[in-house]
Design a protein around this motif. Structure first.
Motif, PDB file in Angstrom:
ATOM      1  N   VAL A 178     -14.810   0.651 -17.268  1.00 22.76           N
ATOM      2  CA  VAL A 178     -13.487   1.106 -16.851  1.00 22.76           C
ATOM      3  C   VAL A 178     -12.444   0.092 -17.323  1.00 22.76           C
ATOM      4  N   PRO A 179     -11.343   0.533 -17.925  1.00 18.12           N
ATOM      5  CA  PRO A 179     -10.349  -0.424 -18.432  1.00 18.12           C
ATOM      6  C   PRO A 179      -9.688  -1.201 -17.300  1.00 18.12           C
ATOM      7  N   PRO A 180      -9.380  -2.475 -17.516  1.00 19.22           N
ATOM      8  CA  PRO A 180      -8.702  -3.272 -16.482  1.00 19.22           C
ATOM      9  C   PRO A 180      -7.357  -2.644 -16.108  1.00 19.22           C
ATOM     10  N   ALA A 181      -7.094  -2.574 -14.812  1.00 23.23           N
ATOM     11  CA  ALA A 181      -5.919  -1.840 -14.331  1.00 23.23           C
ATOM     12  C   ALA A 181      -4.895  -2.769 -13.700  1.00 23.23           C
ATOM     13  N   ASP A 182      -3.629  -2.411 -13.898  1.00 27.68           N
ATOM     14  CA  ASP A 182      -2.540  -3.091 -13.208  1.00 27.68           C
ATOM     15  C   ASP A 182      -2.453  -2.623 -11.760  1.00 27.68           C
ATOM     16  N   ALA A 206       0.742  -0.797 -17.348  1.00 27.06           N
ATOM     17  CA  ALA A 206       0.062  -0.315 -18.548  1.00 27.06           C
ATOM     18  C   ALA A 206      -1.060   0.649 -18.173  1.00 27.06           C
ATOM     19  N   VAL A 207      -1.868   0.273 -17.163  1.00 24.81           N
ATOM     20  CA  VAL A 207      -3.030   1.085 -16.775  1.00 24.81           C
ATOM     21  C   VAL A 207      -3.024   1.302 -15.272  1.00 24.81           C
ATOM     22  N   VAL A 208      -3.180   2.565 -14.855  1.00 28.90           N
ATOM     23  CA  VAL A 208      -3.326   2.944 -13.455  1.00 28.90           C
ATOM     24  C   VAL A 208      -4.641   3.696 -13.309  1.00 28.90           C
ATOM     25  N   ILE A 209      -5.411   3.383 -12.284  1.00 27.97           N
ATOM     26  CA  ILE A 209      -6.671   4.075 -11.994  1.00 27.97           C
ATOM     27  C   ILE A 209      -6.546   4.796 -10.667  1.00 27.97           C
ATOM     28  N   ASP A 210      -6.987   6.055 -10.636  1.00 28.82           N
ATOM     29  CA  ASP A 210      -7.021   6.857  -9.419  1.00 28.82           C
ATOM     30  C   ASP A 210      -8.485   7.012  -9.016  1.00 28.82           C
ATOM     31  N   ALA A 211      -8.865   6.378  -7.902  1.00 29.10           N
ATOM     32  CA  ALA A 211     -10.264   6.335  -7.490  1.00 29.10           C
ATOM     33  C   ALA A 211     -10.384   6.663  -5.995  1.00 29.10           C
ATOM     34  N   ALA A 212     -10.867   7.827  -5.642  1.00 23.03           N
ATOM     35  CA  ALA A 212     -11.442   8.876  -6.471  1.00 23.03           C
ATOM     36  C   ALA A 212     -10.404  10.001  -6.656  1.00 23.03           C
ATOM     37  N   CYS A 213     -10.504  10.678  -7.795  1.00 20.42           N
ATOM     38  CA  CYS A 213      -9.425  11.574  -8.189  1.00 20.42           C
ATOM     39  C   CYS A 213      -9.643  13.027  -7.790  1.00 20.42           C
ATOM     40  N   GLY A 214     -10.876  13.417  -7.420  1.00 18.48           N
ATOM     41  CA  GLY A 214     -11.122  14.814  -7.077  1.00 18.48           C
ATOM     42  C   GLY A 214     -10.782  15.734  -8.223  1.00 18.48           C
ATOM     43  N   SER A 215     -10.034  16.796  -7.933  1.00 25.12           N
ATOM     44  CA  SER A 215      -9.689  17.785  -8.962  1.00 25.12           C
ATOM     45  C   SER A 215      -8.529  17.352  -9.844  1.00 25.12           C
ATOM     46  N   GLY A 216      -7.989  16.160  -9.624  1.00 22.60           N
ATOM     47  CA  GLY A 216      -7.105  15.548 -10.601  1.00 22.60           C
ATOM     48  C   GLY A 216      -5.620  15.760 -10.458  1.00 22.60           C
ATOM     49  N   TRP A 217      -5.173  16.529  -9.468  1.00 21.37           N
ATOM     50  CA  TRP A 217      -3.734  16.810  -9.407  1.00 21.37           C
ATOM     51  C   TRP A 217      -2.928  15.539  -9.131  1.00 21.37           C
ATOM     52  N   VAL A 252      -3.505   6.472 -17.574  1.00 24.21           N
ATOM     53  CA  VAL A 252      -3.880   6.779 -16.194  1.00 24.21           C
ATOM     54  C   VAL A 252      -5.277   7.381 -16.226  1.00 24.21           C
ATOM     55  N   VAL A 253      -6.205   6.763 -15.494  1.00 24.84           N
ATOM     56  CA  VAL A 253      -7.611   7.170 -15.528  1.00 24.84           C
ATOM     57  C   VAL A 253      -8.023   7.659 -14.146  1.00 24.84           C
ATOM     58  N   GLY A 254      -8.525   8.887 -14.072  1.00 24.71           N
ATOM     59  CA  GLY A 254      -9.064   9.427 -12.830  1.00 24.71           C
ATOM     60  C   GLY A 254     -10.568   9.249 -12.795  1.00 24.71           C
ATOM     61  N   LEU A 255     -11.087   8.644 -11.732  1.00 23.22           N
ATOM     62  CA  LEU A 255     -12.525   8.423 -11.563  1.00 23.22           C
ATOM     63  C   LEU A 255     -13.035   9.236 -10.392  1.00 23.22           C
ATOM     64  N   MET A 264     -12.246  -3.763 -11.298  1.00 26.42           N
ATOM     65  CA  MET A 264     -11.435  -2.946 -12.201  1.00 26.42           C
ATOM     66  C   MET A 264     -10.013  -3.480 -12.343  1.00 26.42           C
ATOM     67  N   ALA A 265      -9.596  -4.342 -11.436  1.00 23.51           N
ATOM     68  CA  ALA A 265      -8.228  -4.847 -11.449  1.00 23.51           C
ATOM     69  C   ALA A 265      -8.111  -6.049 -12.373  1.00 23.51           C
ATOM     70  N   ARG A 266      -7.130  -6.022 -13.241  1.00 23.53           N
ATOM     71  CA  ARG A 266      -6.865  -7.211 -14.053  1.00 23.53           C
ATOM     72  C   ARG A 266      -6.293  -8.306 -13.155  1.00 23.53           C
ATOM     73  N   ILE A 267      -6.218  -9.528 -13.620  1.00 24.91           N
ATOM     74  CA  ILE A 267      -5.658 -10.623 -12.819  1.00 24.91           C
ATOM     75  C   ILE A 267      -4.230 -10.252 -12.388  1.00 24.91           C
TER      76      ILE A 267
END
Length: 242
Positions: free
Chosen positions: A78-82, A15-26, A40-43, A108-111
């Protein structure tokens, strides 16, 4: 390494993926395309990089936000991430802030949430560190050998389920070339040349050319006792119990 992350995460239908750290986002945008994630959230801490990311990448499931993940409260809001993806980031964190960084990833990680984290193998990526005392990349603060990476993750709430590598080289041959070429770098440093000058960089660039020409970019599981060692490490982690 993003391709490996994409293949692993796609199979999980997150459902949710976090990219940490995302830089310029590509990489964040690519994960948004291939994983099928709802969000998908870039931090990143760098607002200029985030401005570039927002200008270049737009999709219904894609967003970017500023966050200092080396601060203890960096995960707030930050939303809980899978799945959390953190590629080539931990080596830029100040050593005393690494526990806070890994704590934030855990927060940031959900259970049941999982982490994919990559970083260079210090022994091969910075073969002069034993002489110079610092990583050769001026923007790196701490690098890890495989055993250190596994222990550091475990000590901070993450258990390594699989350890992958990329750019496998024969360790003794590779380090022998590094030792042979190091005097070129040393002379450049003695002359007061900046780190980016071609003379201090010549041995490093030579090693990079050899590794690119003689090894595959394929990411595969590591064999820590094998004849070939990986220049880049990627750990797939689950939350440690307790």
């Amino acid at each position: 390494r993003y391709e490996l992350a994409g293949m692993v995460i796609t199979d999980a239908s997150p459902a949710v993926v976090i990219d940490a750290a995302c830089g310029s986002g590509w990489g964040t945008a690519w994960l948004g395309e291939v994983t099928g994630a709802v969000q998908v959230v870039g931090l990143d801490i760098d607002e200029e990089a985030l401005v570039e990311a927002r200008a270049n990448f737009s999709a219904p499931n894609l967003s970017f936000r500023q966050s200092d993940l080396s601060a203890r409260d960096g995960a707030n809001g930050v939303p809980p991430a899978d799945w959390i993806v953190s590629l080539e980031t931990i080596e830029h964190i100040q050593p005393d802030k690494i526990p806070d960084f890994l704590y934030n990833l855990r927060q940031m990680a959900r259970i049941g949430g999982k982490l994919i984290l990559s970083t260079p193998n210090r022994e091969l990526f910075s073969p002069y560190q034993g002489i110079e005392g610092n990583p050769w990349n001026q923007y790196h603060t701490r690098e890890f050998v495989p055993e250190e990476l596994v222990d550091t993750l475990h000590d901070n709430g993450w258990q390594v389920a699989n350890l992958f590598g990329q750019r496998f080289v024969h360790r003794n041959v590779y380090l022998g070339l590094a030792t042979l070429w190091y005097p070129i770098r040393y002379v450049g440093q003695r002359r007061g040349l900046p780190p980016s000058h071609r003379m201090p960089m010549m041995p490093i660039n030579g090693l990079n050319i050899i590794s690119a020409a003689t090894t595959s970019g394929e990411v595969r599981e590591t064999d820590l006792g094998g004849a070939r060692n990986a220049i880049y490490l990627t750990a797939i982690c689950k939350q440690a119990k307790g």
